[in-house]
Design a protein around this motif. Structure first.
Motif, PDB file in Angstrom:
ATOM      1  N   ALA A   1       0.981  -1.241  -0.092  1.00  0.00           N
ATOM      2  CA  ALA A   1       0.000  -0.133  -0.013  1.00  0.00           C
ATOM      3  C   ALA A   1       0.793   1.277   0.099  1.00  0.00           C
ATOM      4  CB  ALA A   1      -0.821  -0.134   1.169  1.00  0.00           C
ATOM      5  N   VAL A   2       0.560   2.258  -0.625  1.00  0.00           N
ATOM      6  CA  VAL A   2       1.015   3.486  -0.576  1.00  0.00           C
ATOM      7  C   VAL A   2       0.049   4.549   0.002  1.00  0.00           C
ATOM      8  CG1 VAL A   2       0.464   4.403  -2.904  1.00  0.00           C
ATOM      9  CG2 VAL A   2       2.562   5.256  -1.541  1.00  0.00           C
ATOM     10  N   GLU A   3       0.317   5.371   1.157  1.00  0.00           N
ATOM     11  CA  GLU A   3      -0.472   6.347   1.607  1.00  0.00           C
ATOM     12  C   GLU A   3      -0.125   7.601   1.061  1.00  0.00           C
ATOM     13  OE1 GLU A   3      -2.556   7.631   5.700  1.00  0.00           O
ATOM     14  OE2 GLU A   3      -1.228   6.156   5.815  1.00  0.00           O
ATOM     15  N   ILE A   4      -0.725   8.583   0.505  1.00  0.00           N
ATOM     16  CA  ILE A   4      -0.369   9.873   0.280  1.00  0.00           C
ATOM     17  C   ILE A   4      -0.774  10.947   1.167  1.00  0.00           C
ATOM     18  CG2 ILE A   4      -0.795  11.504  -1.663  1.00  0.00           C
ATOM     19  CD1 ILE A   4       0.224   8.977  -2.833  1.00  0.00           C
ATOM     20  N   SER A   5       0.661  11.697   1.418  1.00  0.00           N
ATOM     21  CA  SER A   5       0.582  12.791   2.435  1.00  0.00           C
ATOM     22  C   SER A   5      -0.113  12.390   3.673  1.00  0.00           C
ATOM     23  CB  SER A   5      -0.045  13.849   1.705  1.00  0.00           C
ATOM     24  OG  SER A   5       0.749  14.594   0.887  1.00  0.00           O
ATOM     25  N   ASN A   9      -2.533   5.406   8.166  1.00  0.00           N
ATOM     26  CA  ASN A   9      -2.750   3.840   7.967  1.00  0.00           C
ATOM     27  C   ASN A   9      -1.827   2.970   8.126  1.00  0.00           C
ATOM     28  OD1 ASN A   9      -5.890   3.929   7.213  1.00  0.00           O
ATOM     29  ND2 ASN A   9      -5.025   5.586   5.899  1.00  0.00           N
ATOM     30  N   SER A  10      -0.578   3.644   8.521  1.00  0.00           N
ATOM     31  CA  SER A  10       0.667   2.638   8.720  1.00  0.00           C
ATOM     32  C   SER A  10       0.289   1.715   9.995  1.00  0.00           C
ATOM     33  CB  SER A  10       1.831   3.631   9.008  1.00  0.00           C
ATOM     34  OG  SER A  10       1.849   4.333  10.460  1.00  0.00           O
ATOM     35  N   ILE A  11      -0.591   1.677  10.768  1.00  0.00           N
ATOM     36  CA  ILE A  11      -0.688   1.105  11.631  1.00  0.00           C
ATOM     37  C   ILE A  11      -1.450  -0.188  11.296  1.00  0.00           C
ATOM     38  CG2 ILE A  11      -0.944   2.870  13.654  1.00  0.00           C
ATOM     39  CD1 ILE A  11      -3.887   2.545  13.422  1.00  0.00           C
ATOM     40  N   TYR A  12      -1.799  -0.555  10.113  1.00  0.00           N
ATOM     41  CA  TYR A  12      -2.350  -1.625   9.897  1.00  0.00           C
ATOM     42  C   TYR A  12      -1.406  -2.516   9.356  1.00  0.00           C
ATOM     43  CZ  TYR A  12      -6.509   1.190  10.562  1.00  0.00           C
ATOM     44  OH  TYR A  12      -7.569   2.001  11.261  1.00  0.00           O
ATOM     45  N   TRP A  14      -0.046  -4.387   6.570  1.00  0.00           N
ATOM     46  CA  TRP A  14      -0.088  -4.185   5.152  1.00  0.00           C
ATOM     47  C   TRP A  14       1.371  -5.598   4.979  1.00  0.00           C
ATOM     48  CZ3 TRP A  14      -3.726  -1.780   3.028  1.00  0.00           C
ATOM     49  CH2 TRP A  14      -4.140  -0.547   3.617  1.00  0.00           C
ATOM     50  N   LYS A  15       1.126  -5.870   3.505  1.00  0.00           N
ATOM     51  CA  LYS A  15       2.520  -6.717   3.114  1.00  0.00           C
ATOM     52  C   LYS A  15       3.492  -5.858   2.916  1.00  0.00           C
ATOM     53  CE  LYS A  15       2.583  -8.256  -0.999  1.00  0.00           C
ATOM     54  NZ  LYS A  15       2.283  -8.926  -2.328  1.00  0.00           N
ATOM     55  N   SER A  16       3.494  -4.507   2.537  1.00  0.00           N
ATOM     56  CA  SER A  16       4.435  -3.528   2.240  1.00  0.00           C
ATOM     57  C   SER A  16       3.601  -2.380   2.405  1.00  0.00           C
ATOM     58  CB  SER A  16       4.899  -3.883   1.029  1.00  0.00           C
ATOM     59  OG  SER A  16       5.659  -2.606   0.749  1.00  0.00           O
ATOM     60  N   TYR A  17       4.346  -1.245   3.115  1.00  0.00           N
ATOM     61  CA  TYR A  17       3.610   0.049   3.366  1.00  0.00           C
ATOM     62  C   TYR A  17       4.650   1.152   2.906  1.00  0.00           C
ATOM     63  CZ  TYR A  17       1.939   4.207   5.675  1.00  0.00           C
ATOM     64  OH  TYR A  17       1.282   5.354   5.709  1.00  0.00           O
ATOM     65  N   THR A  18       4.060   2.070   2.276  1.00  0.00           N
ATOM     66  CA  THR A  18       5.305   3.307   1.797  1.00  0.00           C
ATOM     67  C   THR A  18       4.353   4.547   2.039  1.00  0.00           C
ATOM     68  OG1 THR A  18       6.222   1.961   0.121  1.00  0.00           O
ATOM     69  CG2 THR A  18       6.487   4.176  -0.024  1.00  0.00           C
ATOM     70  N   SER A  19       4.644   5.511   2.401  1.00  0.00           N
ATOM     71  CA  SER A  19       4.170   7.019   2.470  1.00  0.00           C
ATOM     72  C   SER A  19       4.855   7.741   1.597  1.00  0.00           C
ATOM     73  CB  SER A  19       4.106   7.390   3.890  1.00  0.00           C
ATOM     74  OG  SER A  19       3.432   8.816   3.863  1.00  0.00           O
ATOM     75  N   TYR A  20       4.042   8.693   0.651  1.00  0.00           N
ATOM     76  CA  TYR A  20       4.509   9.588  -0.342  1.00  0.00           C
ATOM     77  C   TYR A  20       3.988  10.768   0.511  1.00  0.00           C
ATOM     78  CZ  TYR A  20       5.980   6.114  -3.734  1.00  0.00           C
ATOM     79  OH  TYR A  20       6.520   5.170  -4.598  1.00  0.00           O
ATOM     80  N   SER A  21       4.846  11.825   0.409  1.00  0.00           N
ATOM     81  CA  SER A  21       4.347  13.338   1.163  1.00  0.00           C
ATOM     82  C   SER A  21       4.737  14.351   0.327  1.00  0.00           C
ATOM     83  CB  SER A  21       4.903  13.496   2.642  1.00  0.00           C
ATOM     84  OG  SER A  21       4.326  12.433   3.263  1.00  0.00           O
ATOM     85  N   VAL A  39      -2.757  -1.086  -3.248  1.00  0.00           N
ATOM     86  CA  VAL A  39      -3.750  -0.158  -2.783  1.00  0.00           C
ATOM     87  C   VAL A  39      -3.163   1.347  -2.776  1.00  0.00           C
ATOM     88  CG1 VAL A  39      -5.192   0.285  -0.500  1.00  0.00           C
ATOM     89  CG2 VAL A  39      -4.583  -2.040  -1.286  1.00  0.00           C
ATOM     90  N   VAL A  40      -3.884   2.211  -3.139  1.00  0.00           N
ATOM     91  CA  VAL A  40      -3.594   3.796  -2.902  1.00  0.00           C
ATOM     92  C   VAL A  40      -4.433   4.200  -1.951  1.00  0.00           C
ATOM     93  CG1 VAL A  40      -3.018   5.990  -3.820  1.00  0.00           C
ATOM     94  CG2 VAL A  40      -2.321   3.776  -4.818  1.00  0.00           C
ATOM     95  N   LEU A  41      -3.859   4.842  -0.679  1.00  0.00           N
ATOM     96  CA  LEU A  41      -4.887   5.346   0.251  1.00  0.00           C
ATOM     97  C   LEU A  41      -4.445   7.211   0.010  1.00  0.00           C
ATOM     98  CD1 LEU A  41      -3.599   3.343   2.874  1.00  0.00           C
ATOM     99  CD2 LEU A  41      -5.960   3.123   1.936  1.00  0.00           C
ATOM    100  N   CYS A  42      -5.721   8.003  -0.335  1.00  0.00           N
ATOM    101  CA  CYS A  42      -5.621   9.382  -0.661  1.00  0.00           C
ATOM    102  C   CYS A  42      -6.689  10.010   0.519  1.00  0.00           C
ATOM    103  CB  CYS A  42      -5.678   9.647  -1.758  1.00  0.00           C
ATOM    104  SG  CYS A  42      -5.122  11.554  -2.381  1.00  0.00           S
ATOM    105  N   GLU A  43      -6.084  10.354   1.427  1.00  0.00           N
ATOM    106  CA  GLU A  43      -7.014  11.056   2.645  1.00  0.00           C
ATOM    107  C   GLU A  43      -7.142  12.438   2.493  1.00  0.00           C
ATOM    108  OE1 GLU A  43      -8.808   7.753   5.436  1.00  0.00           O
ATOM    109  OE2 GLU A  43      -6.631   7.827   5.666  1.00  0.00           O
ATOM    110  N   GLN A  44      -8.048  13.364   2.583  1.00  0.00           N
ATOM    111  CA  GLN A  44      -7.979  14.656   2.540  1.00  0.00           C
ATOM    112  C   GLN A  44      -6.766  15.416   1.883  1.00  0.00           C
ATOM    113  OE1 GLN A  44     -10.599  15.757   4.957  1.00  0.00           O
ATOM    114  NE2 GLN A  44     -11.037  13.626   4.869  1.00  0.00           N
TER     115      GLN A  44
END
Length: 151
Positions: A1-5, A9-12, A14-21, A39-44
Motif C-alpha cells: 500500500a502507499v499512503e499519499i501525504s 494507515n501505517s498502523i495496519y 500491510w504486506k508492504s507500506y510506503t508513504s509519499y508526502s 492499494v493507494v490511500l489518499c485521504e484529505q
C-alpha cells in the motif's frame, strides 16, 4: 500500500507500506513512477491540489492493474490550508473524476449530519459521546470512494 501525504494507515498490517508526502512527492508532478501498488490511500488531499483531474490520473498510475484506490475529501467543512484549499466535491463529482482517470467499479459514499456540520462552522470540534453519528446523506460532511483500476 502507499499512503499519499499521511501515515495514519501505517498502523495496519500491510504486506508492504510506503508513504509519499508533499512536497517530495507531488500528485501534479510525480516524475517517473517506478513502483506500483495494490492499494493507494489518499485521504484529505484532493481538495488541496490545483488540478484534481491530473491528480486522479497520477493515483491511477500508482496502482497495479486490478489495484484499489481509497479516497476521501471534505465537503461541508470550513476552508483549511496546507498549503491551500481549492475544492469541494459532491459524490457525483468524485465519480466523474475517477471515471475520467480510467477507474471502474467506483463506489461513492458520504457521511455527515446537521450536528457535525454545525460543529465545524466555528472552532474545530472534537467528537463528543452525545453527538449523533447518524448519517444524513443529504448533508455530507465527508465524501469518499473506492475505485478499482481495470485489469
Amino acid at each position: 500500500a502507499v499512503e499519499i501525504s499521511g501515515t495514519a494507515n501505517s498502523i495496519y498490517t500491510w504486506k508492504s507500506y510506503t508513504s509519499y508526502s508533499y512536497p517530495e512527492f507531488d500528485l501534479l508532478h510525480p516524475g517517473q513512477i517506478t513502483k506500483q501498488f495494490d492499494v493507494v490511500l489518499c485521504e484529505q488531499v484532493l481538495e488541496h491540489v490545483q488540478d484534481p483531474f491530473q491528480a486522479t490520473r497520477t493515483l491511477y498510475d500508482l496502482l497495479i492493474p486490478g489495484g484499489v484506490l481509497v479516497i476521501n475529501t471534505p465537503f461541508l467543512i470550513r476552508l483549511h490550508g496546507m498549503p491551500d484549499d481549492y475544492w469541494r466535491f459532491t459524490p457525483s463529482a468524485i465519480r466523474i473524476l475517477l471515471k475520467k482517470a480510467g477507474f471502474e467499479a467506483v463506489d461513492v459514499h458520504t457521511w455527515g449530519n446537521k450536528s457535525a456540520v454545525k460543529s465545524n462552522l466555528g472552532n474545530w470540534q472534537h467528537y463528543r459521546f452525545y453527538h449523533s453519528l447518524k448519517n444524513d446523506s443529504s448533508i455530507p460532511l465527508m465524501v469518499w470512494a473506492f475505485a478499482k483500476k481495470p485489469i
